[in-house]
Design a protein around this motif. Structure first.
Motif, PDB file in Angstrom:
ATOM      1  N   THR A   1       0.858  -1.183   0.000  1.00  0.00           N
ATOM      2  CA  THR A   1       0.000   0.000   0.000  1.00  0.00           C
ATOM      3  C   THR A   1       0.894   1.233   0.000  1.00  0.00           C
ATOM      4  O   THR A   1       1.736   1.395   0.877  1.00  0.00           O
TER       5      THR A   1
ATOM      6  N   LYS B   1      -5.016  -5.528 -10.644  1.00  0.00           N
ATOM      7  CA  LYS B   1      -5.557  -5.650  -9.287  1.00  0.00           C
ATOM      8  C   LYS B   1      -5.054  -4.492  -8.438  1.00  0.00           C
ATOM      9  O   LYS B   1      -3.949  -4.542  -7.899  1.00  0.00           O
ATOM     10  N   ARG B   2      -5.889  -3.465  -8.319  1.00  0.00           N
ATOM     11  CA  ARG B   2      -5.506  -2.310  -7.513  1.00  0.00           C
ATOM     12  C   ARG B   2      -6.723  -1.755  -6.835  1.00  0.00           C
ATOM     13  O   ARG B   2      -7.865  -1.996  -7.252  1.00  0.00           O
ATOM     14  N   ASP B   3      -6.490  -0.999  -5.778  1.00  0.00           N
ATOM     15  CA  ASP B   3      -7.559  -0.348  -5.032  1.00  0.00           C
ATOM     16  C   ASP B   3      -7.092   1.070  -4.764  1.00  0.00           C
ATOM     17  O   ASP B   3      -6.005   1.286  -4.221  1.00  0.00           O
TER      18      ASP B   3
ATOM     19  N   ARG C   1      -3.546   0.615  -3.149  1.00  0.00           N
ATOM     20  CA  ARG C   1      -3.245  -0.736  -2.675  1.00  0.00           C
ATOM     21  C   ARG C   1      -3.035  -1.619  -3.896  1.00  0.00           C
ATOM     22  O   ARG C   1      -3.908  -1.739  -4.744  1.00  0.00           O
TER      23      ARG C   1
END
Length: 197
Positions: free
Chosen positions: A15, A59-61, A72
């Motif tokens: 993160t 794949k990320r946030d 993230r």
């Protein structure tokens, strides 16, 4: 101008926190490559490369807050990097996946239900004749009720007078002894009697 940043990681994710006060979610742009992150918000640009390990760009946030932006990212390889940036050798180029041992049906399984039934079957209920401590206070109270119910008037009088005058510390069935005077308070050993007014 490059904003200040920091990171923290787990074995599966990293993160990155970018300190950009008042960032507009509509203007924030994050571009990802396997070992590169580019953050842009107006004239503020932050480029981090080469990342210490590979990330999965799909794949990320992304969370845009009032004081900071958190990105993230999912790691491609399980493990800790120790640092965010660095020219570490590409772990995935030499990484071979070890097959995990599968649990076979030949391994012996415990029958927990049978063990529980066996243990509970061995613990039969004891009666108060076998163990006088079974039942706790209710058994003791039943015992004294039985004595009181089966006693004559003098014994009942002695039990009531001794119990009340001693504050519940003494119970006598001998009326000839109790009628002579006030019953003395006898607290259990290690306890001290205090009179409450």
């Amino acid at each position: 101008m490059s904003p200040r940043h920091e990171f923290y990681e787990t074995d599966e994710t990293v993160t990155i926190t970018i300190f950009d006060r008042g960032a507009d979610p509509e203007q924030v742009c994050v571009k990802l490559e396997p070992r590169k992150l580019t953050y842009q918000n107006g004239d503020k640009v932050l480029t981090l490369q080469p990342l210490k390990g590979q990330i999965d760009p799909d794949k990320r946030d992304l969370v845009v807050g009032k004081m900071k932006v958190e990105v993230r990212l999912s790691k491609v390889a399980y493990g800790r990097w120790g640092a965010l940036l660095g020219d570490a050798p590409d772990v995935l180029a030499t990484y071979t996946v070890q097959p995990t041992p599968s649990v076979t049906s030949a391994s012996k399984k415990k029958n927990w239900e049978g063990i529980t039934t066996e243990i509970l079957g061995n613990d039969k209920e004891k009666t108060s004749e076998e163990d006088p401590n079974v039942g706790g206070d209710s058994t003791v109270n039943d015992f004294f009720r039985k004595i009181f119910a089966d006693a004559d008037d003098d014994t009942r009088r002695a039990m009531m007078k001794s119990f009340q005058e001693s504050g519940g510390t003494t119970l006598s069935t001998n009326w000839d002894e109790v009628k002579k005077g006030k019953v003395e308070v006898k607290p259990p050993s290690g306890a001290e009697w205090k009179k409450w007014n």
